[in-house]
Design a protein around this motif. Structure first.
Motif, PDB file in Angstrom:
ATOM      1  N   PHE A 295       0.828  -1.206   0.000  1.00 23.96           N
ATOM      2  CA  PHE A 295       0.000   0.000   0.000  1.00 23.96           C
ATOM      3  C   PHE A 295       0.867   1.263   0.000  1.00 23.96           C
TER       4      PHE A 295
ATOM      5  N   ARG B 106      -1.398   3.751  -7.863  1.00 20.62           N
ATOM      6  CA  ARG B 106      -2.132   2.517  -7.598  1.00 20.62           C
ATOM      7  C   ARG B 106      -2.300   1.615  -8.806  1.00 20.62           C
TER       8      ARG B 106
ATOM      9  N   TRP C 256      -0.025  -1.701  -9.873  1.00 22.48           N
ATOM     10  CA  TRP C 256      -0.282  -3.108  -9.552  1.00 22.48           C
ATOM     11  C   TRP C 256      -0.897  -3.842 -10.731  1.00 22.48           C
TER      12      TRP C 256
ATOM     13  N   ASP D 292      -4.621  -9.345  -4.552  1.00 21.46           N
ATOM     14  CA  ASP D 292      -5.096  -8.761  -5.801  1.00 21.46           C
ATOM     15  C   ASP D 292      -6.478  -8.134  -5.615  1.00 21.46           C
TER      16      ASP D 292
ATOM     17  N   ILE E 164      -6.269  -4.842  -3.486  1.00 17.58           N
ATOM     18  CA  ILE E 164      -5.716  -3.698  -4.210  1.00 17.58           C
ATOM     19  C   ILE E 164      -6.672  -3.236  -5.300  1.00 17.58           C
TER      20      ILE E 164
ATOM     21  N   TRP F 243      -9.097  -1.158  -3.573  1.00 20.31           N
ATOM     22  CA  TRP F 243      -8.450   0.082  -3.123  1.00 20.31           C
ATOM     23  C   TRP F 243      -8.319   1.088  -4.264  1.00 20.31           C
TER      24      TRP F 243
END
Length: 202
Positions: free
Chosen positions: A101, A108, A111, A171, A174, A177
């Motif tokens: 994070f 972001r 990822w 996975d 994220i 997120w």
């Protein structure tokens, strides 16, 4: 000539301009995937011309590789450092999540480059993506082994299954997120700590 065009062609050091392009490329590739990403859109975000992208990176593949290496190196280094600090096995999952994070808080979509299903399966891009995924899978298996051994579970296939599930959990977290721009790295780490405490008593 517009201000953006001037800024995009002169007065910006090459290293800084490349970083801007890689940042915009990471967002576009992460958002749209390799197959759906637009070089025109990347150029627009930076305020440069499309030919400049090709001048700097040679091709769409060249730009993707630059974005992929930046994202993959950042991720694998963050996870390796978190695991190297050691600590109780049951705390390691939260430590690794917190490191991820923090590494991707302002980046972001990075990822997504490592999990892009539209990537070529062969060639330089396919090989690079597979290398990063293999490294992450190895980290997951090490963490799962330490945690399960501390709980008295040593069956190889059981540990492999747990590592596989853990990768999917990361996975999913994220991915969620990414859609919560107001959620900082600290917020997300605290949320995961609360969830894991309720689920597993960690």
């Amino acid at each position: 000539m517009t201000e953006a065009r001037v800024a995009g062609t002169k007065g910006v050091p090459r290293e800084e301009r490349e970083a801007q392009i890689i940042g915009a490329g990471t967002r576009e590739f992460g958002r749209a995937g390799y197959s759906g990403a637009s070089m025109v859109e990347i150029a627009r975000q930076v305020g440069v011309t499309k030919p400049l992208l090709y001048q700097y990176f040679g091709s769409k593949d060249g730009l993707y590789l630059a974005c992929l290496h930046r994202s993959g190196d950042k991720l694998t280094e963050a996870v390796a450092e978190a695991m190297a600090r050691g600590g109780a096995p049951e705390r390691m999952p939260l430590a690794v999540l917190g490191a991820i994070f923090t590494a991707f808080d302002q980046d972001r979509y990075a990822w997504k480059l490592l999990r892009d299903e539209t990537l070529p399966k062969t060639g330089e891009i396919g090989a690079a993506a597979e290398d990063y995924r293999s490294r992450l899978d190895a980290f997951a298996e090490i963490g799962a082994t330490e945690l399960m051994h501390s709980r008295g579970l040593t069956a190889r296939k059981d540990i492999e299954a747990i590592a596989f599930v853990w990768t999917g959990v990361v996975d999913s977290l994220i991915t969620w997120w990414i859609e919560q721009p107001q959620e900082t790295a600290g917020d997300m780490a605290a949320r995961c700590a609360r969830i894991m405490e309720k689920l597993f008593g960690w």
